[in-house]
Motif scaffolding. Structure first.
Motif, PDB file in Angstrom:
ATOM      1  N   LYS A  51     -29.620 -43.754 -24.265  1.00 21.84           N
ATOM      2  CA  LYS A  51     -30.432 -43.885 -25.480  1.00 21.84           C
ATOM      3  C   LYS A  51     -29.665 -43.387 -26.701  1.00 21.84           C
ATOM      4  CE  LYS A  51     -34.795 -42.712 -25.459  1.00 21.84           C
ATOM      5  NZ  LYS A  51     -36.008 -41.888 -25.196  1.00 21.84           N
ATOM      6  N   ALA A  52     -28.936 -42.276 -26.556  1.00 25.74           N
ATOM      7  CA  ALA A  52     -28.150 -41.753 -27.673  1.00 25.74           C
ATOM      8  C   ALA A  52     -27.063 -42.748 -28.079  1.00 25.74           C
ATOM      9  CB  ALA A  52     -27.520 -40.412 -27.289  1.00 25.74           C
ATOM     10  N   TYR A  53     -26.397 -43.343 -27.086  1.00 27.46           N
ATOM     11  CA  TYR A  53     -25.331 -44.316 -27.354  1.00 27.46           C
ATOM     12  C   TYR A  53     -25.890 -45.553 -28.073  1.00 27.46           C
ATOM     13  CZ  TYR A  53     -21.703 -47.794 -26.494  1.00 27.46           C
ATOM     14  OH  TYR A  53     -20.760 -48.776 -26.639  1.00 27.46           O
ATOM     15  N   VAL A  54     -26.996 -46.087 -27.544  1.00 28.71           N
ATOM     16  CA  VAL A  54     -27.588 -47.288 -28.144  1.00 28.71           C
ATOM     17  C   VAL A  54     -28.105 -46.993 -29.547  1.00 28.71           C
ATOM     18  CG1 VAL A  54     -29.450 -48.983 -27.928  1.00 28.71           C
ATOM     19  CG2 VAL A  54     -28.143 -48.306 -25.908  1.00 28.71           C
ATOM     20  N   ALA A  55     -28.691 -45.812 -29.749  1.00 29.30           N
ATOM     21  CA  ALA A  55     -29.190 -45.439 -31.073  1.00 29.30           C
ATOM     22  C   ALA A  55     -28.058 -45.419 -32.095  1.00 29.30           C
ATOM     23  CB  ALA A  55     -29.883 -44.077 -31.013  1.00 29.30           C
ATOM     24  N   LEU A  56     -26.901 -44.895 -31.710  1.00 31.41           N
ATOM     25  CA  LEU A  56     -25.747 -44.892 -32.609  1.00 31.41           C
ATOM     26  C   LEU A  56     -25.301 -46.320 -32.922  1.00 31.41           C
ATOM     27  CD1 LEU A  56     -23.599 -41.953 -31.151  1.00 31.41           C
ATOM     28  CD2 LEU A  56     -24.647 -42.043 -33.425  1.00 31.41           C
ATOM     29  N   ALA A  57     -25.300 -47.174 -31.892  1.00 32.81           N
ATOM     30  CA  ALA A  57     -24.892 -48.566 -32.095  1.00 32.81           C
ATOM     31  C   ALA A  57     -25.837 -49.296 -33.040  1.00 32.81           C
ATOM     32  CB  ALA A  57     -24.836 -49.295 -30.749  1.00 32.81           C
ATOM     33  N   LEU A  58     -27.113 -48.899 -33.046  1.00 35.18           N
ATOM     34  CA  LEU A  58     -28.112 -49.522 -33.917  1.00 35.18           C
ATOM     35  C   LEU A  58     -28.174 -48.882 -35.301  1.00 35.18           C
ATOM     36  CD1 LEU A  58     -31.054 -49.957 -31.373  1.00 35.18           C
ATOM     37  CD2 LEU A  58     -29.568 -51.746 -32.280  1.00 35.18           C
ATOM     38  N   GLY A  59     -27.401 -47.794 -35.494  1.00 33.07           N
ATOM     39  CA  GLY A  59     -27.428 -47.105 -36.783  1.00 33.07           C
ATOM     40  C   GLY A  59     -28.553 -46.108 -36.919  1.00 33.07           C
ATOM     41  N   ASP A  60     -29.255 -45.848 -35.824  1.00 37.71           N
ATOM     42  CA  ASP A  60     -30.344 -44.860 -35.847  1.00 37.71           C
ATOM     43  C   ASP A  60     -29.751 -43.494 -35.490  1.00 37.71           C
ATOM     44  OD1 ASP A  60     -32.755 -43.592 -35.850  1.00 37.71           O
ATOM     45  OD2 ASP A  60     -33.646 -44.729 -34.191  1.00 37.71           O
ATOM     46  N   PHE A  61     -28.912 -42.961 -36.390  1.00 33.35           N
ATOM     47  CA  PHE A  61     -28.110 -41.786 -36.056  1.00 33.35           C
ATOM     48  C   PHE A  61     -28.920 -40.500 -35.974  1.00 33.35           C
ATOM     49  CE2 PHE A  61     -27.527 -42.942 -40.541  1.00 33.35           C
ATOM     50  CZ  PHE A  61     -28.001 -41.812 -41.197  1.00 33.35           C
ATOM     51  N   ILE A  62     -30.055 -40.440 -36.655  1.00 37.50           N
ATOM     52  CA  ILE A  62     -30.891 -39.230 -36.559  1.00 37.50           C
ATOM     53  C   ILE A  62     -31.493 -39.106 -35.165  1.00 37.50           C
ATOM     54  CG2 ILE A  62     -32.979 -38.099 -37.397  1.00 37.50           C
ATOM     55  CD1 ILE A  62     -32.342 -39.163 -40.177  1.00 37.50           C
ATOM     56  N   MET A  63     -32.021 -40.212 -34.639  1.00 36.43           N
ATOM     57  CA  MET A  63     -32.569 -40.192 -33.281  1.00 36.43           C
ATOM     58  C   MET A  63     -31.461 -39.989 -32.256  1.00 36.43           C
ATOM     59  SD  MET A  63     -35.740 -40.141 -33.403  1.00 36.43           S
ATOM     60  CE  MET A  63     -35.887 -40.143 -31.615  1.00 36.43           C
ATOM     61  N   ALA A  64     -30.287 -40.546 -32.512  1.00 33.50           N
ATOM     62  CA  ALA A  64     -29.157 -40.354 -31.600  1.00 33.50           C
ATOM     63  C   ALA A  64     -28.824 -38.874 -31.494  1.00 33.50           C
ATOM     64  CB  ALA A  64     -27.937 -41.134 -32.093  1.00 33.50           C
TER      65      ALA A  64
END
Length: 205
Positions: A51-64
């Motif tokens: 989930k952290a990896y995918v969040a970074l890929a989507l630009g959702d860096f706060i959730m990552a």
């Protein structure tokens, strides 16, 4: 789609620890063999890391960053997952322009173990580890080099060119030496990434 799948997978897993942690769960929300609580914890860590990896890929860096911090708060977190959590947390903080905090996560000396095994080897394949319970492609020297490269980038972003150069030069020399050595030696080659970083540092100093 990957994000939705991971959230769905996490929601299907049991939330409460049983009185007997050696008991098996036969209805964990997915098709497969019954699993123990330890195996479920292993699977939860793998989902959280993904989930952290995918969040970074989507630009959702706060959730990552939030997912990465959740991993780091886990008791007895295996070294392989700790390394991933530090890398993801650092990237999240860099994207938030919190370079000082990010650099704290990138110390290569923090990497003393790259196992992803929680003590039960029967579920390693489901958690993304190899037969030895190590981070896929894991080698201690290579993993520390990955951290070193990211730390060099962190110092470069803070315009601390001397520190960045001290970290980046040895990586370039190692890559250059590896390119003339036997390819089967197993050393990780950063290729053009470390070359461009060194050139950038030279231009800015």
């Amino acid at each position: 789609f990957a994000y939705v799948c991971l959230k769905n997978a996490e929601s299907l897993l049991p939330k409460n620890e049983p009185s007997d942690t050696n008991s098996f769960f036969s209805s964990a929300g997915y098709i497969g063999n019954p699993v123990t609580w330890t195996q479920l914890q292993h699977l939860k860590l793998a989902i959280l890391a993904a989930k952290a990896y995918v969040a970074l890929a989507l630009g959702d860096f706060i959730m990552a960053g939030s997912y990465a911090e959740c991993m780091l708060e886990k008791h007895n977190l295996p070294g392989g997952y700790s390394m991933l959590a530090h890398l993801y947390s650092a990237e999240s903080l860099i994207l938030q322009d919190k370079l000082t905090e990010a650099i704290k996560h990138l110390d290569p000396e923090n990497i003393t173990d790259i196992s992803v095994n929680l003590g039960d080897t029967s579920q390693q394949a489901a958690a993304g580890s190899n037969s030895e319970g190590l981070l896929a492609g894991g080698d201690m020297a290579n993993c520390r080099s990955v951290m070193q490269l990211n730390l060099a980038v962190g110092f470069a972003l803070r315009e601390e060119w001397e520190k960045a150069s001290t970290l980046a030069k040895p990586l370039y020399r190692r890559d250059a030496a590896a390119s003339t050595a036997d390819a089967s030696s197993g050393g990780y080659n950063f290729g053009v990434q470390v070359l461009i970083l060194n050139l950038y540092i030279l231009l800015r100093r």
